[in-house]
Design a protein around this motif. Structure first.
Motif, PDB file in Angstrom:
ATOM      1  N   ALA A  52       7.408   7.667  -5.277  1.00 49.14           N
ATOM      2  CA  ALA A  52       6.281   8.532  -4.923  1.00 49.14           C
ATOM      3  C   ALA A  52       5.176   8.452  -5.969  1.00 49.14           C
ATOM      4  O   ALA A  52       3.981   8.426  -5.632  1.00 49.14           O
ATOM      5  CB  ALA A  52       6.759   9.977  -4.760  1.00 49.14           C
ATOM      6  N   LYS A  53       5.551   8.412  -7.250  1.00 50.15           N
ATOM      7  CA  LYS A  53       4.549   8.273  -8.310  1.00 50.15           C
ATOM      8  C   LYS A  53       3.789   6.960  -8.184  1.00 50.15           C
ATOM      9  O   LYS A  53       2.559   6.921  -8.301  1.00 50.15           O
ATOM     10  CB  LYS A  53       5.216   8.372  -9.682  1.00 50.15           C
ATOM     11  N   ALA A  54       4.520   5.884  -7.925  1.00 46.98           N
ATOM     12  CA  ALA A  54       3.868   4.581  -7.762  1.00 46.98           C
ATOM     13  C   ALA A  54       2.946   4.577  -6.554  1.00 46.98           C
ATOM     14  O   ALA A  54       1.846   4.016  -6.595  1.00 46.98           O
ATOM     15  CB  ALA A  54       4.925   3.488  -7.630  1.00 46.98           C
ATOM     16  N   SER A  55       3.384   5.196  -5.463  1.00 51.81           N
ATOM     17  CA  SER A  55       2.600   5.204  -4.232  1.00 51.81           C
ATOM     18  C   SER A  55       1.355   6.060  -4.372  1.00 51.81           C
ATOM     19  O   SER A  55       0.266   5.672  -3.932  1.00 51.81           O
ATOM     20  CB  SER A  55       3.463   5.704  -3.072  1.00 51.81           C
ATOM     21  N   ALA A  56       1.494   7.247  -4.961  1.00 53.99           N
ATOM     22  CA  ALA A  56       0.337   8.118  -5.149  1.00 53.99           C
ATOM     23  C   ALA A  56      -0.696   7.456  -6.049  1.00 53.99           C
ATOM     24  O   ALA A  56      -1.905   7.515  -5.784  1.00 53.99           O
ATOM     25  CB  ALA A  56       0.781   9.457  -5.735  1.00 53.99           C
ATOM     26  N   SER A  57      -0.227   6.823  -7.110  1.00 57.60           N
ATOM     27  CA  SER A  57      -1.144   6.129  -8.013  1.00 57.60           C
ATOM     28  C   SER A  57      -1.881   5.011  -7.291  1.00 57.60           C
ATOM     29  O   SER A  57      -3.107   4.840  -7.450  1.00 57.60           O
ATOM     30  CB  SER A  57      -0.366   5.569  -9.203  1.00 57.60           C
ATOM     31  N   ALA A  58      -1.162   4.250  -6.464  1.00 58.94           N
ATOM     32  CA  ALA A  58      -1.794   3.144  -5.732  1.00 58.94           C
ATOM     33  C   ALA A  58      -2.830   3.656  -4.736  1.00 58.94           C
ATOM     34  O   ALA A  58      -3.926   3.096  -4.630  1.00 58.94           O
ATOM     35  CB  ALA A  58      -0.721   2.330  -5.020  1.00 58.94           C
ATOM     36  N   LEU A  59      -2.491   4.729  -4.021  1.00 60.78           N
ATOM     37  CA  LEU A  59      -3.424   5.254  -3.026  1.00 60.78           C
ATOM     38  C   LEU A  59      -4.690   5.807  -3.677  1.00 60.78           C
ATOM     39  O   LEU A  59      -5.791   5.673  -3.132  1.00 60.78           O
ATOM     40  CB  LEU A  59      -2.745   6.335  -2.185  1.00 60.78           C
ATOM     41  N   LYS A  60      -4.546   6.423  -4.825  1.00 60.41           N
ATOM     42  CA  LYS A  60      -5.737   6.900  -5.529  1.00 60.41           C
ATOM     43  C   LYS A  60      -6.653   5.731  -5.881  1.00 60.41           C
ATOM     44  O   LYS A  60      -7.883   5.832  -5.780  1.00 60.41           O
ATOM     45  CB  LYS A  60      -5.340   7.661  -6.797  1.00 60.41           C
ATOM     46  N   ARG A  61      -6.062   4.625  -6.298  1.00 54.42           N
ATOM     47  CA  ARG A  61      -6.865   3.451  -6.665  1.00 54.42           C
ATOM     48  C   ARG A  61      -7.505   2.806  -5.441  1.00 54.42           C
ATOM     49  O   ARG A  61      -8.653   2.355  -5.490  1.00 54.42           O
ATOM     50  CB  ARG A  61      -5.996   2.438  -7.399  1.00 54.42           C
ATOM     51  N   ILE A  62      -6.776   2.773  -4.325  1.00 55.78           N
ATOM     52  CA  ILE A  62      -7.280   2.102  -3.133  1.00 55.78           C
ATOM     53  C   ILE A  62      -8.295   2.960  -2.384  1.00 55.78           C
ATOM     54  O   ILE A  62      -9.343   2.472  -1.952  1.00 55.78           O
ATOM     55  CB  ILE A  62      -6.113   1.735  -2.202  1.00 55.78           C
ATOM     56  N   LEU A  63      -7.992   4.259  -2.243  1.00 61.20           N
ATOM     57  CA  LEU A  63      -8.805   5.135  -1.402  1.00 61.20           C
ATOM     58  C   LEU A  63      -9.727   6.050  -2.196  1.00 61.20           C
ATOM     59  O   LEU A  63     -10.665   6.621  -1.620  1.00 61.20           O
ATOM     60  CB  LEU A  63      -7.888   5.995  -0.523  1.00 61.20           C
ATOM     61  N   ALA A  64      -9.447   6.234  -3.476  1.00 59.79           N
ATOM     62  CA  ALA A  64     -10.217   7.152  -4.323  1.00 59.79           C
ATOM     63  C   ALA A  64     -10.237   8.562  -3.731  1.00 59.79           C
ATOM     64  O   ALA A  64     -11.233   9.279  -3.816  1.00 59.79           O
ATOM     65  CB  ALA A  64     -11.634   6.635  -4.529  1.00 59.79           C
ATOM     66  N   LYS A  65      -9.106   8.951  -3.129  1.00 64.73           N
ATOM     67  CA  LYS A  65      -8.963  10.288  -2.560  1.00 64.73           C
ATOM     68  C   LYS A  65      -7.603  10.849  -2.934  1.00 64.73           C
ATOM     69  O   LYS A  65      -6.743  10.158  -3.480  1.00 64.73           O
ATOM     70  CB  LYS A  65      -9.127  10.225  -1.033  1.00 64.73           C
ATOM     71  N   ARG A  66      -7.421  12.118  -2.637  1.00 67.07           N
ATOM     72  CA  ARG A  66      -6.176  12.787  -3.014  1.00 67.07           C
ATOM     73  C   ARG A  66      -4.989  12.242  -2.231  1.00 67.07           C
ATOM     74  O   ARG A  66      -5.116  11.903  -1.064  1.00 67.07           O
ATOM     75  CB  ARG A  66      -6.263  14.291  -2.706  1.00 67.07           C
ATOM     76  N   PRO A  67      -3.804  12.234  -2.863  1.00 69.88           N
ATOM     77  CA  PRO A  67      -2.568  12.010  -2.110  1.00 69.88           C
ATOM     78  C   PRO A  67      -2.133  13.303  -1.434  1.00 69.88           C
ATOM     79  O   PRO A  67      -2.854  14.310  -1.457  1.00 69.88           O
ATOM     80  CB  PRO A  67      -1.587  11.565  -3.190  1.00 69.88           C
ATOM     81  N   PHE A  68      -0.945  13.309  -0.855  1.00 68.03           N
ATOM     82  CA  PHE A  68      -0.458  14.487  -0.124  1.00 68.03           C
ATOM     83  C   PHE A  68      -0.109  15.647  -1.057  1.00 68.03           C
ATOM     84  O   PHE A  68      -0.252  16.796  -0.671  1.00 68.03           O
ATOM     85  CB  PHE A  68       0.789  14.113   0.687  1.00 68.03           C
ATOM     86  N   GLY A  69       0.404  15.385  -2.245  1.00 68.07           N
ATOM     87  CA  GLY A  69       0.841  16.465  -3.108  1.00 68.07           C
ATOM     88  C   GLY A  69       0.788  16.028  -4.549  1.00 68.07           C
ATOM     89  O   GLY A  69      -0.025  15.189  -4.920  1.00 68.07           O
ATOM     90  N   MET A  70       1.664  16.595  -5.417  1.00 66.25           N
ATOM     91  CA  MET A  70       1.742  16.153  -6.813  1.00 66.25           C
ATOM     92  C   MET A  70       1.887  14.631  -6.828  1.00 66.25           C
ATOM     93  O   MET A  70       1.156  13.925  -7.497  1.00 66.25           O
ATOM     94  CB  MET A  70       2.943  16.814  -7.492  1.00 66.25           C
TER      95      MET A  70
END
Length: 900
Positions: A558-576
């Motif tokens: 989840a940490k890896a995925s949230a970090s990647a999505l922030k870099r790709i989309l520059a928007k919030r993930p679902f949670g922490m």
């Protein structure tokens, strides 16, 4: 703060207070009948000279205070085996023995334990040495320990028991560390030297919160055990398990070791969260968190008492003093990390199923919902979209139009989420599958005991498993996601199967025969082995062996995925890092009911974005059940309808007109309440509050609320009473003492703290507003983006004295760290605030207006209603509801509504 007949609105950048109440003292007597007592009363030697005398001494220990001396699963415990451990053997008066019964083999009062031989002051508390003189029956005893007591804050105590001679595995997450001792702690720590034990009391009441002298301490290489008395029988948390919200203390063992299995009683499930919340006599609350990720059992017994039994790591635990339940959770998430503010569309209605088969059939469902005017924010796909179930691929035939579907979703202000499993196919021809080839090149996969990539089996077939404890893997994961995002511009990820799940036990090559795979003690894991349907315990990861890291795998992905999505989309993930869904439930009424306990428990665990599969995942959905589930699911913090392959469709358009209409109304109701829900998530993010909230949080002195898990609150004010049984048009609910209002009509209900029967036809879920609240709502639309631009309607549920208050948090819904960067508005609604009101922050609320306002509990019809001192039109109903319309009040300015 309301009095007279004036409502005022105040716009602030931040506004929050907590009032702490001191309760009357209620002392908890130490459990003398079954406890070990300090050295002045009992020695630590084992007296084997008079067996008969010993058995008499054993017989005085009440059954409720017997701590199991032979907890191994499947063992046939005889007197000889038990007494070989120097323990008492007495068959219990009732069966069964062992896991779910009174232990027949239990510790005598003088069983050898550690002694405290020294204690010195430190900058944060004390540090001492513990010594054991007699070895136990588990191998590799650690005979000398170090205990450190840290008075970290006035409401947080931390205790670490470690092996000073050899480093042991510790959970690799960052936690706050105090640098100096708390000034005025709310707790008192007492120490027993021989045998060693900790007694923690609440300073204000003398109540004993922790007492580890009740049973011996164990600290071996692969067996650590600590017991404590409990202040009451009201224990919550200890996720993830399928159970009632209030845990059963009648010899109940809860096992933690992440496992992919449909929610089942007495089974270790997907997550491991070793935290409990305890209510005390008088209404205070405290919490306990064991920072340990190894496989463990938590044993609850009716003394009341609790035993932690883990097979690795260290004993590193926190006690949180509250004193109210909400404060306990706030103090807990200060340690584990506050949940992040979710992106706005995560709070909309999500639709998914396994078995759409094609992108066009997926698209048709989206269009049907639009045609029927049913709100939907997010469409998901299960593994169907993949080419041969390979991650980061697209079926070129069946899902060729998926990019067009996603484009269409975006054009309608909707979003797309796809599934990803961590298993990466390891059998594709070289050069044909970039994720595996590149993963090998970068060395990102978990290795077996011989240092080769461990091969298991998941959906693609034979698979390797990324090691998310390695930063190199995070970069590789990002590159894969970015490459796929260029083909299909997804908006979120559904990361599944990350217990990690394996269709094999261990690997294709099996697992070594050693103590990691077969420890001296194995907790009550489904399958009986650590490797059951997962990886070998001896598998190697960068930070440690899988034996230690297993239950952290999903968190690290989840940490890896949230970090990647922030870099790709520059928007919030679902949670922490992510939200959580409650797994592959069943389309049964019982699963509808137990889902409430699930969402309440995860809110205690600091994961407020949680929900169950609406209508159930497996088995054929029933129309009535699906209607009632959609009504309840409309109040899950995370609302997703999802079902299994080969099952009939269960989206709202799949049913008849009456059912479809009822589901549509439930979802529109959710969308109209979005301002409330979004504000609750703001308070979860900033203050660690719960979103879906147990009644006891708001009524901690009302013991009747302690076991309620058929109702819940949104925040402090909105009471949800769903129908959970088939074939009924009513529901029974408990209403704590006070004034309550029917959300829909404004009809008042004055309760002395009683059960009431409510009418509940198939198209209705009962909602009630608590007195003293102001709730902002909006006209709903098909997506939250459109709904969030609608004018507000304020609903004020007045207390008997005419007071009420409420608030609203507003931002752009997607920017990372909007609150931290002051890119938000925070509006406070009060009555009769006489101080000067000033707009401090106004970023995204300038276009939001208040169009109407309703006041429940206005005792007399007003002669005039004034808005900013100007006469306004109004209506007044006999049920004491005053409504003022055509306001057009912009939230960027303070305003006043009054009547006379």
């Amino acid at each position: 703060y309301l009095h007279s007949n004036i409502l005022k609105v105040q716009v602030l950048s931040s506004f929050y207070t907590i009032t702490l109440c001191r309760m009357q003292p209620h002392r908890h007597p130490l459990p003398a009948p079954g406890s070990q007592t300090p050295d002045s009363l009992v020695g630590t030697g084992v007296n084997d000279t008079a067996a008969a005398s010993r058995r008499v001494a054993c017989g005085v220990i009440p059954e409720a205070w017997r701590f199991d001396c032979y907890p191994e699963r499947g063992a046939v415990v005889t007197r000889e085996l038990c007494e070989a451990r120097s323990c008492c053997f007495i068959p219990a008066s009732s069966r069964p023995a062992g896991r779910n019964g009174i232990p027949w083999c239990f510790y005598p009062r003088d069983f050898p334990s550690y002694s405290l031989v020294s204690m010195n002051d430190t900058s944060t508390g004390q540090k001492g040495t513990l010594v054991r003189e007699v070895k136990t029956y588990y191998p590799a005893d650690v005979l000398t320990l170090e205990v450190e007591i840290r008075h970290e804050t006035d409401t947080r105590l931390r205790v670490r028991i470690t092996d000073p001679s050899s480093p042991r595995f510790e959970v690799p997450i960052s936690v706050p560390a105090a640098t100096e001792k708390a000034d005025s702690p709310a707790y008192v720590v007492e120490l027993s030297r021989r045998p060693f034990g900790l007694i923690v009391k609440r300073r204000s009441t003398g109540v004993v919160l922790l007492n580890t002298t009740v049973a011996p301490l164990f600290y071996a290489d692969q067996f650590l055990q600590m017991s404590t008395s409990l202040q009451s029988r009201f224990i919550y948390g200890l996720g993830e398990h399928r159970s009632a919200f209030l845990h059963d203390l009648q010899w109940n063992t809860l096992t933690m070791w992440a496992r992919d299995v449909p929610p089942t009683e007495q089974t270790n499930l997907y997550g491991a969260h070793p935290f409990y919340l305890a209510m005390e006599d008088g209404g205070d609350a405290h919490g306990f968190f064991l920072l340990n990720s190894n496989a463990m059992d938590v044993v609850l017994q009716p003394a009341p008492a609790l035993t932690w039994r883990t097979i690795g790591g260290i004993l590193d635990f926190y006690v949180f003093l509250g004193p109210d339940p909400a404060s306990v959770i706030g103090q807990y998430v200060e340690v584990i990390g506050n949940p992040s503010m979710p992106i706005y569309w995560a709070l909309g209605y999500h639709l998914c199923r396994w078995g759409y088969n094609t992108s066009n059939s997926t698209w048709e469902v989206v269009k049907r919902l639009r045609n029927y005017g049913i709100p939907q924010d997010v469409q998901w796909n299960d593994i169907d979209y993949m080419d041969r179930f390979l991650d980061f691929t697209l079926d070129p035939t069946k899902f060729a139009t998926l990019p067009d579907l996603v484009k269409d979703l975006h054009a309608h202000d909707q979003r797309y989420v796809m599934i990803l499993d961590p298993g990466i196919s390891s059998v594709q021809p070289e050069g044909a599958y970039w994720p595996y080839d590149e993963g090998l090149r970068r060395d990102v996969f978990i290795k077996d005991a011989e240092g080769k990539p461990l091969i298991g089996k998941v959906w693609p077939g034979l698979t390797a498993y990324p090691d998310f404890s390695d930063d190199v893997t995070h970069d590789w994961w990002f590159d894969n996601l970015q490459r796929f995002h260029e083909k299909v511009p997804f908006d979120g990820l559904w990361i599944d199967m990350n217990e990690p799940s394996n269709f094999l036990d261990g690997s294709t090559d099996g697992c070594p025969s050693n103590s990691l795979e077969n420890p001296p003690y194995t907790p009550g894991i489904l399958g009986g082995l650590l490797r059951a349907k997962t990886l070998c315990a001896s598998a190697q990861q960068k930070q440690s062996i899988h034996y230690n890291m297993h239950s952290l795998y999903g968190l690290m992905e989840a940490k890896a995925s949230a970090s990647a999505l922030k870099r790709i989309l520059a928007k919030r993930p679902f949670g922490m890092y992510s939200g959580h869904w409650l797994g592959d439930n069943r389309s049964q009424w019982k699963d509808l009911y137990t889902s409430i306990a699930g969402i309440l428990t995860f809110n205690l665990l600091g994961i407020p974005l949680v929900g169950a599969d609406i209508c159930g995942f497996s088995e054929e959905p029933q129309e009535e059940l699906c209607v009632r589930w959609t009504q309840l699911g409309a109040f899950y913090p995370f609302a997703r309808n999802h079902n299994a392959i080969v099952m009939k469709p269960q989206d709202p358009t799949a049913f008849g007109p009456l059912a479809r209409k009822a589901m549509k109304e439930a979802l529109l109701l959710r969308y109209s309440l979005f301002p409330i829900l979004y504000t609750l998530f703001h308070h979860a993010h900033v203050h660690g509050h719960t979103v879906a909230r147990p009644l006891m949080f708001e009524f901690p002195k009302d013991v009747r609320t302690y076991g309620i898990d058929k109702q819940f609150l949104w925040g402090r004010s909105l009471l949800v009473t769903p129908v959970l049984d088939p074939g009924v048009d009513y529901v029974d609910g408990y209403f704590p003492e006070g004034l309550w209002y029917d959300y829909y009509t404004g009809d008042s209900l004055l309760s002395a703290g009683e059960d009431l029967r409510l009418q509940a036809p198939l198209d209705k879920i009962n909602l009630h507003l608590r007195e003293g609240s102001i709730s902002p709502t909006q006209a709903p639309n098909l997506t939250l983006w459109v709904s969030s631009g609608q004018p507000l309607h304020l609903v004020s549920a007045l207390s008997d004295d005419g007071s009420a208050s409420g608030d609203l948090f507003w931002d752009d819904g997607e920017s990372i760290d909007a609150y931290e960067n002051d890119l938000y508005s925070y509006i406070v609604f009060d009555r009769n605030v006489t101080e000067a009101l000033k707009l401090v922050s106004n970023v995204e609320a300038t276009y939001i207006t208040v169009e109407t306002a309703s006041f429940y509990g206005v005792k007399q019809k007003p002669g005039r209603v004034l808005v900013n001192s100007q006469d306004a039109t109004f209506t007044y109903r006999d049920n004491q509801v005053l409504t003022v319309g055509d306001l057009g009040l912009n939230l960027s300015r303070n305003f006043t509504i009054s009547w006379m």
